[in-house]
Design an enzyme around this catalytic site. Structure first.
Site, mmCIF file in Angstrom:
data_model
loop_
_atom_site.group_PDB
_atom_site.id
_atom_site.type_symbol
_atom_site.label_atom_id
_atom_site.label_comp_id
_atom_site.label_asym_id
_atom_site.label_seq_id
_atom_site.Cartn_x
_atom_site.Cartn_y
_atom_site.Cartn_z
ATOM 1 N N LYS A 174 0.955 -1.134 -0.090
ATOM 2 C CA LYS A 174 -0.101 -0.020 0.027
ATOM 3 C C LYS A 174 0.903 1.328 0.098
ATOM 4 C CE LYS A 174 -2.176 2.724 3.200
ATOM 5 N NZ LYS A 174 -1.839 3.936 2.533
ATOM 6 N N GLU A 249 10.064 0.583 10.501
ATOM 7 C CA GLU A 249 11.030 1.589 10.202
ATOM 8 C C GLU A 249 10.517 2.991 10.621
ATOM 9 O OE1 GLU A 249 14.121 1.196 8.850
ATOM 10 O OE2 GLU A 249 14.090 -0.793 8.199
ATOM 11 N N CYS A 283 13.212 10.939 7.335
ATOM 12 C CA CYS A 283 12.907 10.114 8.600
ATOM 13 C C CYS A 283 14.222 10.583 9.328
ATOM 14 C CB CYS A 283 12.725 8.565 8.570
ATOM 15 S SG CYS A 283 13.817 7.951 7.266
ATOM 16 N N GLU A 381 8.975 14.828 16.233
ATOM 17 C CA GLU A 381 9.204 14.714 15.133
ATOM 18 C C GLU A 381 8.517 15.676 14.146
ATOM 19 O OE1 GLU A 381 8.428 11.358 12.373
ATOM 20 O OE2 GLU A 381 10.488 11.381 11.807
HETATM 21 P P1 NAP Z 1 2.218 7.387 8.667
HETATM 22 O O1 NAP Z 1 1.064 8.449 8.742
HETATM 23 O O2 NAP Z 1 2.489 6.674 9.846
HETATM 24 O O3 NAP Z 1 1.713 6.749 7.330
HETATM 25 C C1 NAP Z 1 2.555 5.671 6.728
HETATM 26 C C2 NAP Z 1 1.721 4.517 5.874
HETATM 27 O O4 NAP Z 1 0.990 3.809 6.951
HETATM 28 C C3 NAP Z 1 0.689 5.196 5.234
HETATM 29 O O5 NAP Z 1 0.728 4.468 3.995
HETATM 30 C C4 NAP Z 1 -0.517 5.323 5.902
HETATM 31 O O6 NAP Z 1 -1.651 5.446 4.977
HETATM 32 C C5 NAP Z 1 -0.717 4.001 6.378
HETATM 33 N N1 NAP Z 1 -1.333 4.003 7.777
HETATM 34 C C6 NAP Z 1 -1.998 4.986 8.412
HETATM 35 N N2 NAP Z 1 -2.640 4.425 9.407
HETATM 36 C C7 NAP Z 1 -2.588 3.047 9.379
HETATM 37 C C8 NAP Z 1 -3.023 2.001 10.014
HETATM 38 N N3 NAP Z 1 -3.862 2.071 11.229
HETATM 39 N N4 NAP Z 1 -2.854 0.737 9.906
HETATM 40 C C9 NAP Z 1 -2.039 0.362 8.615
HETATM 41 N N5 NAP Z 1 -1.345 1.556 7.877
HETATM 42 C C10 NAP Z 1 -1.607 2.656 8.268
HETATM 43 O O7 NAP Z 1 3.654 8.342 8.001
HETATM 44 P P2 NAP Z 1 3.588 9.335 6.826
HETATM 45 O O8 NAP Z 1 2.946 10.749 7.444
HETATM 46 O O9 NAP Z 1 3.236 8.846 5.810
HETATM 47 O O10 NAP Z 1 5.331 9.399 6.690
HETATM 48 C C11 NAP Z 1 5.973 10.050 7.677
HETATM 49 C C12 NAP Z 1 6.530 9.235 8.905
HETATM 50 O O11 NAP Z 1 7.306 8.068 8.399
HETATM 51 C C13 NAP Z 1 7.551 9.818 9.582
HETATM 52 O O12 NAP Z 1 7.398 9.528 10.944
HETATM 53 C C14 NAP Z 1 9.009 9.390 9.194
HETATM 54 O O13 NAP Z 1 9.860 9.503 10.041
HETATM 55 C C15 NAP Z 1 8.676 8.037 8.772
HETATM 56 N N6 NAP Z 1 9.594 7.542 7.752
HETATM 57 C C16 NAP Z 1 10.504 6.576 8.227
HETATM 58 C C17 NAP Z 1 11.517 6.169 7.584
HETATM 59 C C18 NAP Z 1 12.794 5.120 8.047
HETATM 60 O O14 NAP Z 1 13.164 4.524 7.234
HETATM 61 N N7 NAP Z 1 12.598 5.105 9.434
HETATM 62 C C19 NAP Z 1 11.475 6.555 6.217
HETATM 63 C C20 NAP Z 1 10.523 7.294 5.848
HETATM 64 C C21 NAP Z 1 9.611 7.771 6.607
HETATM 65 P P3 NAP Z 1 -2.160 6.840 4.789
HETATM 66 O O15 NAP Z 1 -1.596 7.056 3.579
HETATM 67 O O16 NAP Z 1 -3.459 6.936 4.920
HETATM 68 O O17 NAP Z 1 -1.682 8.010 5.544
#
Ligand code: NAP
Ligand code: MG
Length: 485
Positions: A174, A249, A283, A381
């Site tokens: 997804k 991650e 991230c 963050e």
């Molecule tokens: P997010 O809100 O946590 O969403 C990530 C993904 O999870 C999206 O596809 C999201 O869908 C989905 N999601 C949301 N709620 C869910 C649930 N209850 N069950 C399953 N999936 C669900 O994060 P984001 O705003 O897209 O990205 C930013 C975050 O990612 C930051 O915290 C960043 O640090 C982290 N990040 C970490 C890394 C690493 O390698 N450690 C790399 C890149 C980013 P939706 O599209 O509907 O939101």
């Protein structure tokens, strides 16, 4: 309207409810496409397709060599349409085109790396004390559910798909709701490259409707998630019900530590790059900049002055160094942290929305000085271009502040004293530590966090292990009965 369908079981399909949602160009705030609003029934269809492709059909019979070749072909296909993919990625995320080109190249490199690794998955022979042969076999874990964020959509998809496919898994991926277009563009080539139907499924949708049913689905064996720590916690809880394997991650609040003996110009560049590349939507962003007191005021002045020269502009303009943030939601989030910061520390650069843009989710590269490590802008963050500058006195204070965070994704240390740099490398609790640089990421080296930045590692040779089960095989070489009874 440009309707782009999702990819399930070898077909481009709409959602079973025929609901769609808009995808934006964050530089114009205009809708550029609509994609299906995937729901639990769509996820069920994708999970069944992935399960069937894993259990029967041509995929289980493919050799590691076959899978490696498919990944090489996929990489070649990406390189052939690199310009088109980079433009789509840049337009959809708002990231500068030059950075999107890097991402597309990294994406292809990731498929090449795991294409090569497919034939290097080795079992072993265990020295058991008996007349027997004891083997360890490595086998694919099964159906992998993969959920990714919006900051590096293609690269994040590759980090998950490439090791999974090399291992022999099948996938239900997804993309983030904001950025589904580049992976759907790539999906147009999956069949022609030779991936059997059901092996790769791309389900578009929101976290609740499409993400959470992947985690809960009984036919999915493993979840690989990249995103926020808040959602990571939900996923871990939900995965407990079916004892799924999980790798996470998550976010970070990474320290970028500068000692007085560091090359000053390189330090200023490194501090800026560490936090402002990809609009700070990284991230591993170096969002806490720790500066030794003897160079602190000179550093603050130089960094603030140079930040004011960073060129914001339309993502497709080759001279742009910072584009808009990905979405209205992210824009509002970062704007709110700019305001929070004004009440907590001293603003020395940026702090608002640039005047020159009538439209688009642009924010200024923002720097706060004299930040207390307990301030919200130093603990939470932001995931945007907001830097916090924190002075320190001596190595042990630098290490204490660096580690005083719930996160542990990355860190960097700048010094020309090799002994000190390596002491800090060892003392910092983070999964990735750079010396005299910040942010370079290579598919050949492991990536992942300590503490609340998650667990499991992507990339590098170990990245494939997250998609492998271990089977112990005992072969008795005695032809007589055991003789126990
Ligand atoms: P997010 O809100 O946590 O969403 C990530 C993904 O999870 C999206 O596809 C999201 O869908 C989905 N999601 C949301 N709620 C869910 C649930 N209850 N069950 C399953 N999936 C669900 O994060 P984001 O705003 O897209 O990205 C930013 C975050 O990612 C930051 O915290 C960043 O640090 C982290 N990040 C970490 C890394 C690493 O390698 N450690 C790399 C890149 C980013 P939706 O599209 O509907 O939101
Ligand atoms: Mg989200």
């Amino acid at each position: 309207m440009n309707r782009v369908r999702m990819y399930i079981d070898g077909d481009f399909v709409e959602s079973s409810s025929d609901a769609w949602f808009p995808v934006y160009d964050p530089s114009t705030e205009e809708i550029i496409a609509e994609v299906p609003d995937g729901n639990p029934a769509d996820v069920d269809r994708a999970a069944r397709a992935a399960r069937a492709a894993f259990d029967k059909g041509p995929w289980p019979q493919t050799t590691a060599q076959d899978r490696g070749r498919l990944l090489f072909k996929l990489a070649e296909c990406i390189r052939q349409q690199a310009a088109e993919l980079a433009e789509l990625e840049s337009r959809n995320c708002g990231k500068p085109i030059v950075e999107a080109e890097y991402d597309v190249n990294d994406t292809a490199t990731c498929f090449e790396y795991y294409g090569g690794l497919a034939t290097k998955v080795l079992g072993s022979v265990n020295p058991v004390p008996d007349n027997a042969l004891s083997l360890t076999l490595k086998e694919p874990v099964g159906v992998a559910g993969q959920i990714i964020p919006w900051n590096y959509p293609l690269a994040m998809a590759a980090w998950k798909l490439a090791p999974a496919l090399a291992a022999g898994c099948t996938c239900v991926l997804k993309p983030a709701e904001q950025t589904p277009l580049s992976i759907l563009q790539l999906a147009k080539s999956f069949e022609e490259i030779g991936f059997p139907k059901g092996v790769i499924n791309i389900v578009t949708g929101f976290g609740e409707g499409a993400g959470s049913p992947i985690v809960a689905h009984p036919l999915v064996d493993k979840i690989a998630f990249t995103g926020s720590s808040a959602v990571g916690k939900l996923i871990l809880r939900s995965a407990a019900d079916s004892i799924k394997r999980v790798t996470l991650e998550l976010g970070g609040k990474s320290p970028n530590i500068f000692f007085a003996d560091a090359d000053f110009d390189a330090a200023i560049d490194g501090a800026l790059f560490g936090i402002f590349v990809n609009q700070g939507e990284v991230c591993s962003a170096g969002s806490r900049i720790l500066i030794e007191k003897s160079i602190y005021s000179k550093f603050v002045d130089a960094m603030a002055a140079k930040a004011k020269t960073i060129k914001l502009g339309p993502p497709l303009d080759r001279s742009t160094k910072m584009g808009p943030l990905v979405s209205k939601e992210q824009y509002e989030r970062v704007r709110s942290y700019q305001e929070i910061g004004k009440g907590e520390a001293k603003l020395v650069s940026g702090g608002g929305r640039p005047q020159s843009f009538a439209k688009g989710y642009y924010v200024e590269p923002t720097i706060f000085a004299d930040v207390d490590n307990n301030a919200r802008i130093a603990r939470e963050e932001v995931f945007g271009p907001v830097a916090t500058l924190i002075p320190f006195e001596g190595e042990s204070e630098a290490i204490r502040i660096a580690n005083d965070t719930p996160y542990g994704l990355a860190a960097a240390v700048w010094s020309r004293d090799i002994f000190r740099a390596l002491r800090v490398v060892k003392a910092v609790r983070a999964g990735v530590v750079w010396v005299n640089h910040m942010q370079p990421t290579y598919v050949e080296a492991p990536w992942g966090g300590y503490k609340q930045s998650g667990f499991g590692r992507e990339l590098g040779p170990g990245g494939i292990d997250e998609y492998l089960e271990t089977k112990q095989v005992h072969i008795n070489l005695n032809e007589q009965p055991i003789g126990w009874y």
